[in-house]
Design a protein around this motif. Sequence first.
Motif, mmCIF file in Angstrom:
data_model
loop_
_atom_site.group_PDB
_atom_site.id
_atom_site.type_symbol
_atom_site.label_atom_id
_atom_site.label_comp_id
_atom_site.label_asym_id
_atom_site.label_seq_id
_atom_site.Cartn_x
_atom_site.Cartn_y
_atom_site.Cartn_z
ATOM 1 N N LYS A 144 10.554 5.153 -11.287
ATOM 2 C CA LYS A 144 9.225 5.763 -11.128
ATOM 3 C C LYS A 144 8.284 4.794 -10.409
ATOM 4 N N ALA A 145 8.350 3.531 -10.780
ATOM 5 C CA ALA A 145 7.514 2.512 -10.132
ATOM 6 C C ALA A 145 7.886 2.371 -8.669
ATOM 7 N N ALA A 146 9.171 2.436 -8.364
ATOM 8 C CA ALA A 146 9.630 2.302 -6.978
ATOM 9 C C ALA A 146 9.075 3.421 -6.106
ATOM 10 N N LEU A 147 8.994 4.623 -6.648
ATOM 11 C CA LEU A 147 8.431 5.735 -5.875
ATOM 12 C C LEU A 147 6.961 5.490 -5.560
ATOM 13 N N LYS A 148 6.230 4.933 -6.510
ATOM 14 C CA LYS A 148 4.822 4.610 -6.249
ATOM 15 C C LYS A 148 4.697 3.474 -5.251
ATOM 16 N N LEU A 149 5.569 2.486 -5.367
ATOM 17 C CA LEU A 149 5.561 1.368 -4.421
ATOM 18 C C LEU A 149 5.849 1.858 -3.008
#
Length: 155
Positions: A144-149
């Motif tokens: 999920k964090a990677a998608l925001k990054l």
Amino acid sequence: MGIKSFQGARKEQNQELEQDLFKVSDFMTKDLITFKANQTVEEVINTLIKHKISGGPVVNDKNELIGIISEGDCIKQISESRYHNMPVSDDSIERYMAKDIETIDGNLNVLDAAKQFLDSKRRRFPIVEDGKLIGQISQKDILKAALKLKGQNWK
């Protein structure tokens, strides 16, 4: 006297942005389902199935992390029961839980956390602060964090 290029300064700024905005603590789960060492394997299995989770932290009365119990740990108990030709016993999970626990720092950058997941082959890491369990980060949380990054920094 050295002159910084525009690209150099911009790159440093992006690195600061990553470290400030994308910490493990920003993506960890804080509302955890936890277990007590004296719970039975059957109780844990029912909770895992009910909440569709694969494991969770085991804490004492002071919310200090003392272990992790997983589906695999429960399966081990089932297998031992079969080997001894006995029904699933009322054994507490203390005997089956993992006690050698790796934790992760809540201030760690999520990209560094992703590397730690790869290196350790763990599915989740508890986050402990001042001896108390404050959260947990899973591989799914890192995704999920990677998608925001990606939306902010990746090209």
